[in-house]
Design an enzyme around this catalytic site. Structure first.
Site, PDB file in Angstrom:
ATOM      1  N   HIS A 124      -0.052  -2.992  16.824  1.00 43.12           N
ATOM      2  CA  HIS A 124      -1.120  -3.711  16.124  1.00 43.12           C
ATOM      3  C   HIS A 124      -2.422  -3.796  16.903  1.00 43.12           C
ATOM      4  CE1 HIS A 124       2.597  -5.123  14.115  1.00 43.12           C
ATOM      5  NE2 HIS A 124       1.840  -4.931  13.056  1.00 43.12           N
ATOM      6  N   CYS A 127      -0.599  -5.037  22.011  1.00 39.87           N
ATOM      7  CA  CYS A 127       0.552  -4.515  21.269  1.00 39.87           C
ATOM      8  C   CYS A 127       0.268  -3.058  20.925  1.00 39.87           C
ATOM      9  CB  CYS A 127       0.745  -5.329  19.995  1.00 39.87           C
ATOM     10  SG  CYS A 127       1.834  -4.508  18.809  1.00 39.87           S
ATOM     11  N   CYS A 175       4.347  -8.409  15.203  1.00 38.56           N
ATOM     12  CA  CYS A 175       5.651  -7.727  15.255  1.00 38.56           C
ATOM     13  C   CYS A 175       6.785  -8.752  15.246  1.00 38.56           C
ATOM     14  CB  CYS A 175       5.823  -6.942  16.546  1.00 38.56           C
ATOM     15  SG  CYS A 175       4.839  -5.471  16.706  1.00 38.56           S
ATOM     16  N   HIS A 208       0.843  -1.197   0.000  1.00 36.56           N
ATOM     17  CA  HIS A 208       0.000   0.000   0.000  1.00 36.56           C
ATOM     18  C   HIS A 208       0.877   1.246   0.000  1.00 36.56           C
ATOM     19  CE1 HIS A 208       0.696   0.578   4.295  1.00 36.56           C
ATOM     20  NE2 HIS A 208       0.284  -0.657   4.528  1.00 36.56           N
ATOM     21  N   LYS A 219      -2.330  -2.479   6.800  1.00 37.49           N
ATOM     22  CA  LYS A 219      -3.070  -3.640   6.312  1.00 37.49           C
ATOM     23  C   LYS A 219      -4.114  -4.079   7.330  1.00 37.49           C
ATOM     24  CE  LYS A 219       1.016  -5.298   5.739  1.00 37.49           C
ATOM     25  NZ  LYS A 219       2.326  -5.784   5.291  1.00 37.49           N
ATOM     26  N   CYS A 239       4.102 -10.449  20.575  1.00 38.62           N
ATOM     27  CA  CYS A 239       3.179 -10.062  19.496  1.00 38.62           C
ATOM     28  C   CYS A 239       3.598 -10.779  18.214  1.00 38.62           C
ATOM     29  CB  CYS A 239       3.183  -8.555  19.245  1.00 38.62           C
ATOM     30  SG  CYS A 239       2.247  -8.121  17.748  1.00 38.62           S
TER      31      CYS A 239
HETATM   32  O1  ME8 Z   1       8.101  -4.252   9.500  1.00 34.48           O
HETATM   33  N1  ME8 Z   1       3.241   5.210   6.813  1.00 34.48           N
HETATM   34  O2  ME8 Z   1       7.573  -4.985   7.369  1.00 34.48           O
HETATM   35  P1  ME8 Z   1       6.195  -4.237   7.072  1.00 34.48           P
HETATM   36  C1  ME8 Z   1       4.551   5.211   6.535  1.00 34.48           C
HETATM   37  N2  ME8 Z   1       9.418  -6.814   7.479  1.00 34.48           N
HETATM   38  N3  ME8 Z   1       5.272   4.095   6.312  1.00 34.48           N
HETATM   39  C2  ME8 Z   1       4.630   2.916   6.350  1.00 34.48           C
HETATM   40  C3  ME8 Z   1       3.252   2.838   6.636  1.00 34.48           C
HETATM   41  C4  ME8 Z   1       2.546   4.055   6.868  1.00 34.48           C
HETATM   42  N4  ME8 Z   1       1.253   4.103   7.104  1.00 34.48           N
HETATM   43  N5  ME8 Z   1       2.901   1.537   6.613  1.00 34.48           N
HETATM   44  C5  ME8 Z   1       4.027   0.824   6.309  1.00 34.48           C
HETATM   45  C6  ME8 Z   1       8.310  -4.945   8.525  1.00 34.48           C
HETATM   46  N6  ME8 Z   1       5.078   1.654   6.155  1.00 34.48           N
HETATM   47  C7  ME8 Z   1       9.550  -5.813   8.471  1.00 34.48           C
HETATM   48  C8  ME8 Z   1      10.743  -4.919   8.197  1.00 34.48           C
HETATM   49  S1  ME8 Z   1      13.351  -4.532   7.751  1.00 34.48           S
HETATM   50  C9  ME8 Z   1      14.751  -5.385   8.021  1.00 34.48           C
HETATM   51  C10 ME8 Z   1      12.059  -5.622   8.146  1.00 34.48           C
HETATM   52  C11 ME8 Z   1       6.451   1.262   5.776  1.00 34.48           C
HETATM   53  O3  ME8 Z   1       5.665  -4.870   5.841  1.00 34.48           O
HETATM   54  C12 ME8 Z   1       7.470   1.776   6.776  1.00 34.48           C
HETATM   55  O4  ME8 Z   1       8.728   1.837   6.157  1.00 34.48           O
HETATM   56  O5  ME8 Z   1       5.342  -4.205   8.270  1.00 34.48           O
HETATM   57  C13 ME8 Z   1       7.488   0.686   7.822  1.00 34.48           C
HETATM   58  O6  ME8 Z   1       8.653   0.738   8.619  1.00 34.48           O
HETATM   59  C14 ME8 Z   1       7.430  -0.534   6.923  1.00 34.48           C
HETATM   60  O7  ME8 Z   1       6.550  -0.144   5.841  1.00 34.48           O
HETATM   61  C15 ME8 Z   1       6.894  -1.776   7.626  1.00 34.48           C
HETATM   62  O8  ME8 Z   1       6.649  -2.765   6.677  1.00 34.48           O
END
Ligand code: ME8
Length: 497
Positions: free
Chosen positions: A146, A143, A128, A17, A297, A125
């Site tokens: 979430h 959490c 997370c 998204h 999501k 969690c």
């Molecule tokens: O945490 N506003 O993956 P993830 C701004 N796999 N940025 C956002 C956002 C929002 N509303 N929603 C998501 C993970 N993001 C792990 C990371 S890294 C080694 C592993 C972006 O799919 C933002 O960069 O939950 C956030 O940190 C990331 O998506 C989380 O993606």
């Protein structure tokens, strides 16, 4: 000079998204900007495919985690393409090259004496993939990210001796105050460190979906260590037969505040334990909010980047995100907000400036930029503009840097009004002044467009072509003299239908 920039790797537990697109675009702007500075750039993004967050979603959907990853990883790849990200590689943590290298590094951390066997019980969690400390738990045992209820978990597994890195981390933060930015995030991380660090699980005994622990293959490596290591492993296999680690490590990381702890604390500690240099910079941004809530999501309040791009184009999306929300802070976005800025700033201010300038050169000077000097009252405003811009981007001040350029766009429009070239054109005695005015406008437009190129690669490329400018390098910023033949330019940002 080398510049290595990364985005988080996104979990393949849902469709991409705009929140994901946001981090990817931020990293892309920096990557493109550093390429314009003539540096060697490597830009990495990708997907995080192991661990509970993916395994649990796969279970809910009745598919295997691998099937889920194989379906969703291409969606994230496409998203990067659609927002015009110029990433040099797309990592999937299921890549063999990644897994092999993860095992090597984890083995090294073990051999260096930072791993032991133990038991842990705490509040967990699964979204997370993180045990929460008492201070992180919200009312109702939830959490804080979430909002789901935490589960009590007890595990016999391998531990990483994070507690041993409290002092080295404090020293790192003291010696390199710029390591984590912005400052308020740095202070947050530092406060967490000073509270006292507990050792953390390095493995999972019950989960099968992960990279096997090299010395105990019945367990898999805890997903966060496997995931963080992507930044390091990718360089070793992204180019066949070539290891880019030496050339590009250490990295500049872009991520949001939800995963601050992992990047600002676990990650540098783990690298120190492995004897690897810690990252160069860690830039933390805020959340894009819709109707007051984090777009996510699990909350379901997401803007689909495909819809936005279909209506406004990728350039406009890239512009809007960093103009509307101050990078580093949380900020509201909305379809109405897109529309308003698209029309008033992109179509009216920048687009019109471009079309006016080109058409006046066409009409009054047969399409050739006059050979003249810019008037000092205009030229003065551009002194040091590029230096100021690059200094802001060195601090990942993506919104301030854009504001810096936009002031110049507005100044150029104001200059058109002040000098009224259409009046000068009627006065034979003002031919010299008209030359200077048109030259100044063409140069000013070229300079702002060069700076905006990293933000809006397509529209700016069209305009630079129309200005007969082949270079995209910021080193060619000095005045280039006149004589160029300008071309046709369809509206950069057409009116919305
Ligand atoms: O945490 N506003 O993956 P993830 C701004 N796999 N940025 C956002 C956002 C929002 N509303 N929603 C998501 C993970 N993001 C792990 C990371 S890294 C080694 C592993 C972006 O799919 C933002 O960069 O939950 C956030 O940190 C990331 O998506 C989380 O993606």
């Amino acid at each position: 000079m080398a510049f290595y920039v990364t985005t988080p790797i996104y979990y393949v537990n849902g469709e991409p998204h705009l929140g994901h697109a946001y981090s990817t675009i931020a990293a892309d702007i920096l990557a493109r900007h550093h390429r314009q500075r003539g540096e060697d750039v490597f830009f990495l993004t990708g997907t995080d495919e192991f661990g509970e967050p993916v395994a649990q979603q796969a279970e809910r959907e009745g598919v295997t985690p691998r099937e889920l990853g194989d379906r969703l990883a291409p969606r994230f790849k496409e998203m990067a393409k659609k927002v015009n990200a110029s990433n040099d590689f797309f990592i999937r943590t299921t890549d063999e090259g990644h897994q092999k290298r993860v095992q090597e590094v984890v083995q090294r951390v073990h051999d260096n004496g930072h791993v032991y066997e133990g038991t842990y019980e705490g509040w967990y969690c699964p979204r997370c993939a993180d045990f929460k400390t008492e201070s992180e738990i919200e009312d109702g045992n939830r959490c804080p990210i979430h909002r789901i209820e935490l589960t009590r978990e007890k595990q016999d597994n391998w531990f990483f001796r994070l507690s041993a890195f409290q002092e080295p981390l404090e020293r790192l933060y003291a010696e390199r105050p710029e390591f984590v930015q912005p400052d308020f995030r740095r202070n947050e991380a530092l406060a967490f460190i000073r509270q006292g660090l507990h050792d953390v699980s390095l493995s999972r005994p019950t989960l099968k979906w992960g990279v096997p622990v090299p010395w105990d293959p019945d367990q898999v490596i805890y997903v966060w260590f496997d995931a963080l290591l992507n930044y390091y492993t990718a360089l070793s296999y992204a180019r066949e037969g070539k290891d880019l680690t030496e050339a590009f490590w250490p990295a500049t990381h872009i991520l949001a505040k939800d995963i601050l702890k992992f990047h600002a604390i676990y990650w540098p500690a783990f690298l120190m334990a492995a004897g690897i240099e810690v990252p160069k910079r860690v830039f933390i941004h805020g959340y894009l909010l819709m109707e007051g809530h984090k777009m996510s999501k699990s909350l379901g309040n997401v803007l689909d980047p495909d819809d936005v791009i279909a209506k406004f184009g990728a350039d406009a999306l890239r512009y809007y995100c960093f103009r509307e929300v101050s990078f580093g802070q949380d900020g509201q976005i909305s379809p109405q907000g897109f529309e308003a800025r698209y029309e008033s700033e992109l179509a009216n201010e920048y687009g019109n400036l471009a079309n006016r300038t080109l058409s006046m050169i066409g009409r009054y000077r047969d399409g050739v930029v006059p050979e003249a000097d810019a008037e000092p009252e205009l030229a003065g405003g551009f002194d040091g503009a590029a230096e100021g811009f690059t200094a802001l981007l060195d601090e990942a001040e993506l919104t301030q840097a854009l504001e810096h350029v936009w002031k110049l766009v507005r100044r150029l429009n104001q200059y058109v009004e002040e000098t009224a070239p259409w009046k000068l054109a009627k006065d034979d005695g003002a031919a010299g002044r008209l030359d200077s005015v048109l030259y100044g406008l063409a140069e000013g437009l070229r300079v702002v467009t060069m700076m905006l190129h990293a933000y809006m690669p397509d529209a700016t490329a069209r305009l630079l072509d129309a200005l007969d400018e082949e270079s995209r390098g910021l080193d060619g910023f000095g005045s280039r003299g006149g004589g160029q033949r300008v071309g046709e330019l369809a509206p950069l940002f057409p009116k919305l239908s």
